[in-house]
Enzyme design. Structure first.
Site, PDB file in Angstrom:
ATOM      1  N   ASN A 219       1.589  -0.516  14.086  1.00 32.78           N
ATOM      2  CA  ASN A 219       2.663  -1.525  14.093  1.00 32.78           C
ATOM      3  C   ASN A 219       3.816  -1.009  14.934  1.00 32.78           C
ATOM      4  O   ASN A 219       3.743   0.080  15.501  1.00 32.78           O
ATOM      5  CB  ASN A 219       3.083  -1.877  12.661  1.00 32.78           C
ATOM      6  CG  ASN A 219       3.619  -0.680  11.908  1.00 32.78           C
ATOM      7  OD1 ASN A 219       4.626  -0.100  12.293  1.00 32.78           O
ATOM      8  ND2 ASN A 219       2.931  -0.282  10.850  1.00 32.78           N
TER       9      ASN A 219
ATOM     10  N   LYS B 179     -16.433   6.023  20.982  1.00 28.87           N
ATOM     11  CA  LYS B 179     -15.657   4.909  21.535  1.00 28.87           C
ATOM     12  C   LYS B 179     -16.535   3.652  21.590  1.00 28.87           C
ATOM     13  O   LYS B 179     -17.653   3.700  22.126  1.00 28.87           O
ATOM     14  CB  LYS B 179     -15.180   5.291  22.941  1.00 28.87           C
ATOM     15  CG  LYS B 179     -14.279   4.264  23.563  1.00 28.87           C
ATOM     16  CD  LYS B 179     -13.800   4.729  24.935  1.00 28.87           C
ATOM     17  CE  LYS B 179     -13.065   3.608  25.632  1.00 28.87           C
ATOM     18  NZ  LYS B 179     -12.764   3.929  27.016  1.00 28.87           N
TER      19      LYS B 179
ATOM     20  N   PHE C 273      11.826  -0.528   1.306  1.00 33.13           N
ATOM     21  CA  PHE C 273      12.282  -1.431   2.362  1.00 33.13           C
ATOM     22  C   PHE C 273      11.342  -2.635   2.346  1.00 33.13           C
ATOM     23  O   PHE C 273      10.168  -2.498   1.989  1.00 33.13           O
ATOM     24  CB  PHE C 273      12.187  -0.755   3.741  1.00 33.13           C
ATOM     25  CG  PHE C 273      13.454  -0.051   4.149  1.00 33.13           C
ATOM     26  CD1 PHE C 273      13.838   1.117   3.538  1.00 33.13           C
ATOM     27  CD2 PHE C 273      14.246  -0.566   5.171  1.00 33.13           C
ATOM     28  CE1 PHE C 273      15.004   1.770   3.915  1.00 33.13           C
ATOM     29  CE2 PHE C 273      15.415   0.077   5.559  1.00 33.13           C
ATOM     30  CZ  PHE C 273      15.793   1.247   4.942  1.00 33.13           C
TER      31      PHE C 273
ATOM     32  N   LYS D 299       9.052  -7.759  -4.431  1.00 36.05           N
ATOM     33  CA  LYS D 299       8.527  -6.399  -4.189  1.00 36.05           C
ATOM     34  C   LYS D 299       9.254  -5.388  -5.078  1.00 36.05           C
ATOM     35  O   LYS D 299       8.653  -4.453  -5.603  1.00 36.05           O
ATOM     36  CB  LYS D 299       8.711  -6.015  -2.710  1.00 36.05           C
ATOM     37  CG  LYS D 299       7.668  -6.670  -1.807  1.00 36.05           C
ATOM     38  CD  LYS D 299       7.865  -6.347  -0.339  1.00 36.05           C
ATOM     39  CE  LYS D 299       6.873  -7.178   0.473  1.00 36.05           C
ATOM     40  NZ  LYS D 299       7.064  -7.089   1.923  1.00 36.05           N
TER      41      LYS D 299
ATOM     42  N   LYS E   5       6.984  -3.261  -7.661  1.00 32.82           N
ATOM     43  CA  LYS E   5       6.835  -1.832  -7.378  1.00 32.82           C
ATOM     44  C   LYS E   5       7.745  -0.967  -8.259  1.00 32.82           C
ATOM     45  O   LYS E   5       7.839   0.238  -8.058  1.00 32.82           O
ATOM     46  CB  LYS E   5       7.088  -1.569  -5.885  1.00 32.82           C
ATOM     47  CG  LYS E   5       6.123  -2.362  -4.973  1.00 32.82           C
ATOM     48  CD  LYS E   5       6.207  -1.973  -3.506  1.00 32.82           C
ATOM     49  CE  LYS E   5       5.365  -2.942  -2.663  1.00 32.82           C
ATOM     50  NZ  LYS E   5       4.850  -2.366  -1.430  1.00 32.82           N
TER      51      LYS E   5
END
Ligand code: PMT
Length: 402
Positions: free
Chosen positions: A209, A289, A324, A338, A342
């Site tokens: 990401n 690969k 976050f 969240k 959590k």
């Protein structure tokens, strides 16, 4: 400490004005946004152009020039400054500042600012020692101004004595020391995660990401500056780990991050999870690969462990968990959910669709949601400044509960 700080550098007409160019350069290299105000006399020694190029900002000097960058220049600069540094500060400038005289851009701005003031007097020794100058310095000090004592040595007028402008590094350090936070986290073990995890597809490809690590590294740097023993667990990042860490653990995958985090967690007081952990990973990693001639391929993904959720389940009284949430819609609702799922104490909600916020930016725009439901909204801040504000809040909780 100067990263993201807005410093107004006032330059007056002394022979040492040339040294202010290096001061501006060093401040900028330290990450500060530097705005220079020159007096008319300063321009006899150094050009506006020099400061404009070095600071990367327009230089203010003429009260009557048309203003293109600010509404009212002296008020805008007075309001935006985190600190003023006047270097060199001539006897004339010190006298005007001490008596509230406002007859040019610099002195007017000085009267209008609430920011802390730093004066670095530089002049001939006799002028410096004159009772009038000493009285003016005492007046400024009594109002809370910081005086950076001049160095002693050879002066441009051919004499030796006090009156030299200290070296640029000394001036920059005075500001840096001022912004250095108190050791409010001394004795605390802080764990920060940063950057994105990468999940291999084959030996050369991965799912990843856009996280650069900047947010997490800024938090780790700020926590270390506040005296914490910081463990930084980081996915791949091009950044240099901040100075003063207790431990730096580079990892690649979510599984490795989980292992590194769980290994230290029992001894940790505060966890801040800024990392962008990949939610999914390929079920199998090709040993070689994958060739293009395979045509269309299908990747089967399986869920990664939710590290933060696991920490929430293992959390002991006194441990503080901060997550976050990077969201593109329903920011507060998703972040709040969240926080509950959590078992967090705080969650930092990022709307990553906003300009300047989220992934791979120097700045971030965030809201801090506490377990009791209070929401604090921060303006667009440098990631370091945001880290400082977050730690201020977390430290308040820390004081109350640890
Ligand atoms: O690194 P930068 O370029 O500076 O960008 C900063 C940032 C945008 C990555 C950062 O500010 C941020 O928002 N980080 C969290 C990104 C994220 O993955 O959010 P999330 O909503 O998917 O996860 C919520 C929380 O759970 C996060 O604290 C995450 O670390 C944690 N998590 C998520 C998934 C997982 N499998 N395990 C976890 O621990």
């Amino acid at each position: 400490m100067l990263d993201g700080k807005k410093i107004v550098l006032g330059v007056t007409g002394g022979i040492a004005a040339y040294k202010a160019v290096e001061v501006a350069s060093r401040l900028r290299q330290a990450g500060a946004e530097v705005h220079v105000i020159m007096t008319r006399a300063a321009k006899e020694f150094v050009t506006e152009l020099t400061f404009r190029e070095i600071s990367g900002q327009p230089v203010a000097s003429d009260m009557w020039a048309p203003v293109t960058h600010w509404n009212v220049a002296h008020i805008a600069l007075a309001n935006l400054a985190d600190a003023f540094l006047i270097a060199p500060a001539t006897a004339n400038l010190l006298a005007k500042a001490a008596h509230g005289i406002a007859d040019d851009m610099l002195t007017t701005t000085l009267l209008a600012t609430p920011a802390p003031l730093f004066f670095a007097p530089a002049m001939n020794s006799r002028m410096y020692g004159h009772p009038a100058t000493q009285q003016n310095i005492a007046t400024l000090r009594s109002r809370g101004a910081h005086i950076i004592e001049p160095a002693t040595g050879h002066l441009a007028c051919g004499t030796d004595g006090p009156g030299r402008l200290p070296e640029p590094a000394v001036l920059v350090k005075a500001l840096d020391d001022f912004f250095r936070p108190e050791k409010t986290l001394a004795g605390k073990n802080v764990l920060v995660t940063a950057a994105g995890t990468v999940e291999p597809i084959d030996p050369v490809r991965y799912i990843g990401n856009r996280s650069s690590g900047r947010m997490g590294y800024a938090i780790a740097a700020e926590a270390a500056a506040r005296g914490a023993a910081v463990t930084l667990v980081s996915g791949p990042s091009s950044l240099t780990p901040p100075e003063g860490l207790k431990r730096f653990v580079p990892v690649e995958t979510a599984a490795q991050m989980r292992e590194a985090v769980l290994a230290v967690f029992p001894a940790i007081d505060i966890v801040i999870k800024a990392a962008a952990v990949a939610d999914y990973r390929p079920m199998t990693v090709a040993p070689n690969k994958i060739k293009k001639d395979a045509g269309e391929i299908t990747l089967r993904l399986e869920k990664n462990p939710d590290i933060l959720r696991e920490l929430g389940q293992r959390k002991q009284p006194g441990q503080i968990l901060v997550g976050f949430a990077a969201e593109t819609e329903n920011l507060l609702a998703y972040a709040q959910s969240k926080l509950e799922k959590k078992n967090l104490d705080f969650i930092v909600a990022n709307d990553v669709t906003k300009p300047g916020a989220g992934f791979n930016t120097e700045t971030n725009l965030a809201k801090l949601i506490a377990r009791n439901g209070t929401v604090e909204e921060f303006p667009l801040l440098s990631k370091r400044e945001l880290a400082a504000r977050l730690l201020d809040r977390i430290t308040e909780k820390n004081k109350a509960e640890l």
